[in-house]
Scaffold this motif. Structure first.
Motif, PDB file in Angstrom:
ATOM      1  N   UNK A 174       4.424  -2.053   0.914  1.00  0.00           N
ATOM      2  CA  UNK A 174       5.527  -2.932   1.293  1.00  0.00           C
ATOM      3  C   UNK A 174       5.822  -3.958   0.224  1.00  0.00           C
ATOM      4  N   UNK A 175       4.765  -4.393  -0.461  1.00  0.00           N
ATOM      5  CA  UNK A 175       4.965  -5.402  -1.501  1.00  0.00           C
ATOM      6  C   UNK A 175       5.564  -4.782  -2.757  1.00  0.00           C
ATOM      7  N   UNK A 176       5.144  -3.562  -3.064  1.00  0.00           N
ATOM      8  CA  UNK A 176       5.550  -2.962  -4.336  1.00  0.00           C
ATOM      9  C   UNK A 176       6.950  -2.370  -4.290  1.00  0.00           C
ATOM     10  N   UNK A 191      -8.635   2.158   9.369  1.00  0.00           N
ATOM     11  CA  UNK A 191      -7.312   1.558   9.354  1.00  0.00           C
ATOM     12  C   UNK A 191      -7.360   0.183   8.699  1.00  0.00           C
ATOM     13  N   UNK A 192      -8.348  -0.596   9.099  1.00  0.00           N
ATOM     14  CA  UNK A 192      -8.470  -1.952   8.590  1.00  0.00           C
ATOM     15  C   UNK A 192      -8.721  -1.963   7.088  1.00  0.00           C
ATOM     16  N   UNK A 193      -9.556  -1.054   6.614  1.00  0.00           N
ATOM     17  CA  UNK A 193     -10.000  -1.133   5.224  1.00  0.00           C
ATOM     18  C   UNK A 193      -9.320  -0.160   4.277  1.00  0.00           C
ATOM     19  N   UNK A 194      -8.605   0.802   4.806  1.00  0.00           N
ATOM     20  CA  UNK A 194      -7.909   1.732   3.913  1.00  0.00           C
ATOM     21  C   UNK A 194      -6.404   1.676   4.142  1.00  0.00           C
ATOM     22  N   UNK A 195      -6.007   1.938   5.381  1.00  0.00           N
ATOM     23  CA  UNK A 195      -4.585   2.099   5.634  1.00  0.00           C
ATOM     24  C   UNK A 195      -3.817   0.787   5.564  1.00  0.00           C
ATOM     25  N   UNK A 196      -4.410  -0.248   6.118  1.00  0.00           N
ATOM     26  CA  UNK A 196      -3.721  -1.537   6.134  1.00  0.00           C
ATOM     27  C   UNK A 196      -3.484  -2.070   4.717  1.00  0.00           C
ATOM     28  N   UNK A 197      -4.506  -2.108   3.859  1.00  0.00           N
ATOM     29  CA  UNK A 197      -4.255  -2.564   2.488  1.00  0.00           C
ATOM     30  C   UNK A 197      -3.256  -1.680   1.762  1.00  0.00           C
ATOM     31  N   UNK A 225       1.275   8.406   6.673  1.00  0.00           N
ATOM     32  CA  UNK A 225       0.479   7.414   7.398  1.00  0.00           C
ATOM     33  C   UNK A 225       0.790   6.003   6.890  1.00  0.00           C
ATOM     34  N   UNK A 226       0.862   5.858   5.587  1.00  0.00           N
ATOM     35  CA  UNK A 226       1.126   4.538   4.999  1.00  0.00           C
ATOM     36  C   UNK A 226       2.514   4.045   5.389  1.00  0.00           C
ATOM     37  N   UNK A 227       3.488   4.935   5.278  1.00  0.00           N
ATOM     38  CA  UNK A 227       4.851   4.549   5.607  1.00  0.00           C
ATOM     39  C   UNK A 227       4.959   4.137   7.071  1.00  0.00           C
ATOM     40  N   UNK A 228       4.353   4.933   7.909  1.00  0.00           N
ATOM     41  CA  UNK A 228       4.412   4.664   9.336  1.00  0.00           C
ATOM     42  C   UNK A 228       3.719   3.347   9.675  1.00  0.00           C
ATOM     43  N   UNK A 229       2.585   3.099   9.058  1.00  0.00           N
ATOM     44  CA  UNK A 229       1.872   1.867   9.331  1.00  0.00           C
ATOM     45  C   UNK A 229       2.629   0.651   8.833  1.00  0.00           C
ATOM     46  N   UNK A 230       3.287   0.829   7.688  1.00  0.00           N
ATOM     47  CA  UNK A 230       4.055  -0.281   7.132  1.00  0.00           C
ATOM     48  C   UNK A 230       5.171  -0.684   8.080  1.00  0.00           C
ATOM     49  N   UNK A 231       5.813   0.306   8.673  1.00  0.00           N
ATOM     50  CA  UNK A 231       6.935  -0.004   9.552  1.00  0.00           C
ATOM     51  C   UNK A 231       6.490  -0.556  10.890  1.00  0.00           C
ATOM     52  N   UNK A 232       5.341  -0.127  11.366  1.00  0.00           N
ATOM     53  CA  UNK A 232       4.963  -0.439  12.739  1.00  0.00           C
ATOM     54  C   UNK A 232       3.710  -1.283  12.857  1.00  0.00           C
ATOM     55  N   UNK A 233       3.191  -1.731  11.731  1.00  0.00           N
ATOM     56  CA  UNK A 233       1.916  -2.442  11.743  1.00  0.00           C
ATOM     57  C   UNK A 233       1.877  -3.632  12.674  1.00  0.00           C
ATOM     58  N   UNK A 291      14.953  -0.504   0.449  1.00  0.00           N
ATOM     59  CA  UNK A 291      15.677   0.761   0.234  1.00  0.00           C
ATOM     60  C   UNK A 291      14.780   1.863  -0.309  1.00  0.00           C
ATOM     61  N   UNK A 292      13.844   1.488  -1.182  1.00  0.00           N
ATOM     62  CA  UNK A 292      12.935   2.497  -1.719  1.00  0.00           C
ATOM     63  C   UNK A 292      12.016   3.018  -0.631  1.00  0.00           C
ATOM     64  N   UNK A 293      11.559   2.116   0.245  1.00  0.00           N
ATOM     65  CA  UNK A 293      10.706   2.554   1.349  1.00  0.00           C
ATOM     66  C   UNK A 293      11.461   3.508   2.267  1.00  0.00           C
TER      67      UNK A 293
END
Lengths: 228, 299
Positions: free
Chosen positions: B70-72, B58-64, B213-221, B76-78
């Protein structure tokens, strides 16, 4: 993927008022049972909408007093503490969270644990309100759960993402209520905390003192950062 | 070639047996026995190991990845991405509703899929909720639970996270049997609609999984990080949350009311395992006024 499940619940912790006040049940162990039961039954039917109002008022108070950005940390903590004592029954919740270990704890351990538990809750959740970002709480209907408890359904409406379902479990206390538990998307905060504490006690060889020591550290560490 | 496979398979089996037996709780004291009975986590040492592996990933793959996401992409696109992925889950949800005997909900899921895919442009816009067709999700693990299969001991799977034997099997079924995955990973040809033809797109199931997984982590990180900090035993906290959440999902508790009447589950297939009844033995020792975990539907 691991976190997608945790995420759904954890997201609501942003606004979750942690104080769990348990309205001690109307303890007037009556001499005259029948009229009392009748009165309680009548009161029960009145209580449900009042319970919703209670949660609504508490939430409004919380948002009004805690989400101000310019609030200093000690001020926020003081405000939170008073809201906690007003709306939640800490001793009852602390006792539930300790689970079966309460039975074997000495009175001194129980007292210290309860005190530390309250501090732990305050520290954990008081800061959350500072992150308030335009969420609103939509209170729904209340319903009876068993003889005493009332469950008030609500939703946290967020600007980003779907609403989060939060249920408030209340017990009548004299003329008002106290919150016993907060259930977020089907996850009970009290049960989760109990499992966390239970595992901690087990990892300290089944000794409550182990949990108390960890709580002491957490609370102390929190107070230090808070006063910076 | 098959000999190599046999040998490889045997080695894998031997290694996993070794891992499982060494990763078990050694029940040498009555406290340990009681602990395993209470938590149903006989593989706790192994689970904790994989839990740490997952935290590392999570720390080294999902979080980055989620930070980049989120940055890109603007919000609305997310949101559109989330809705697109949620839409793709609907056909499999409908199939599971069907096998759970919940026809109204199956129909609702299919209708929602049809509406959002067409009017909502591949699901990017959510039109169907306004038409009385809210989102809900069902998976094979839930269907197996409804059929009465108990969950079994707690398992932490590498990458996939908290689970149990029934839900792990369900997850495998989800990946291999999901109609969207099946259609994508099989070559499509000779269909009357030429743009529909494609070669085997084997990356689709993985892309979907990772995307979710990425979307979910972005919203709830943030909330997850807070939870990590506040827990004394993050592993136990996640175990508790996973089981309670799973229980709520299986019983469809708190899901938006369907426009159509639907059957409600009354029994608990693995009820003795949910945290709520597990409170019963401890509460025998504690007087009755302690609060119970809520297991009632808000309706």
């Amino acid at each position: 993927m691991m976190l997608s499940r945790v995420a759904a619940i954890a997201a609501s912790l942003v606004l979750c008022a942690a104080g769990t006040a348990v309205a001690a049940d109307n303890g007037s162990a009556a001499l005259v049972v029948a009229p009392l039961q009748l009165a309680q039954a009548r009161a029960a039917s009145v209580q449900v909408p009042e319970a919703s109002r209670f949660v609504s008022n508490l939430a409004d108070e919380a948002i009004a007093s805690l989400s101000k950005k310019e609030l200093s940390v000690p001020e926020r903590i003081t405000q939170f503490r008073s809201l906690l004592d007003e709306g939640f029954d800490i001793p009852q919740i602390a006792r539930f969270v300790l689970g079966r270990y309460w039975r074997t704890a000495t009175p001194e351990e129980r007292a210290e644990y309860t005190k530390l538990f309250e501090e732990f809750i305050i520290q954990t959740y008081a800061q959350r309100f500072g992150d308030y970002g335009g969420e609103s709480l939509k209170i729904g209907d209340g319903s009876r759960n068993g003889d005493d408890d009332i469950i008030v359904a609500s939703q946290i409406l967020r600007p980003n993402g779907p609403p989060v379902k939060v249920d408030w479990k209340l017990r009548p206390e004299q003329s008002s209520f106290k919150i016993v538990d907060v259930v977020v998307e089907g996850v009970s905060m009290a049960v989760t905390q109990r499992d966390d504490f239970s595992a901690t006690i087990q990892s300290h060889g089944g000794k409550i003192e182990g949990l108390i020591a960890v709580l002491r550290d957490k609370v102390k560490g929190g107070t230090e950062t808070a006063s910076k | 070639m098959s000999k190599t496979l046999y040998r490889g398979g045997f080695i894998a089996l031997a290694l996993s047996a070794l891992l499982w037996t060494s990763g078990c709780v050694v029940m040498d004291t009555p406290e340990k026995v009681e602990q395993v009975q209470e938590t149903n986590d006989p593989f706790e040492p192994m689970n904790r190991y994989f839990f740490d592996v997952n935290i590392f990933l999570d720390e080294f793959v999902l979080k980055p990845a989620s930070a980049w996401y989120q940055a890109a992409l603007p919000q609305p696109a997310q949101d559109g991405g989330r809705r697109f992925l949620a839409n793709l889950r609907l056909p499999w949800t409908a199939i599971n509703d069907f096998f759970q005997g919940n026809m109204p909900r199956a129909g609702e899921a299919l209708a929602r899929f049809a509406v959002n895919t067409t009017v909502g442009v591949a699901g990017i816009f959510d039109v169907a909720t306004g038409w009385g067709l809210p989102q809900h999700d069902e998976d094979l693990g839930q269907t197996l639970a409804v059929m009465g299969i108990p969950d079994g001991p707690y398992l932490v799977l590498p990458i996939f996270g908290p689970s149990n034997p029934r839900d792990a099997l369900g997850m495998a079924g989800d990946i291999y049997l999901d109609p969207v995955n099946v259609l994508a990973t099989n070559k499509q040809e000779n269909i009357h609609f030429p743009p529909y033809n494609h070669d085997r797109l084997t990356w689709v199931p993985t892309a979907r999984g990772f995307g979710e997984a990425v979307d979910s982590r972005a919203r709830n990180g943030q909330a997850i990080d807070d939870l990590k900090k506040q827990s004394m035993d993050f592993y136990a906290t996640v175990r508790s949350i996973y089981r309670q959440r799973r229980d709520a999902e299986i019983h469809n508790r708190g899901e938006p009311e369907s426009t159509y009447p639907q059957p409600r589950l009354t029994e608990t297939p693995d009820g003795k395992h949910a945290d709520v009844p597990a409170a019963a033995p401890t509460q025998a020792a504690v007087p009755a006024e302690t609060p119970n975990a809520s297991n009632a539907s808000p309706n």
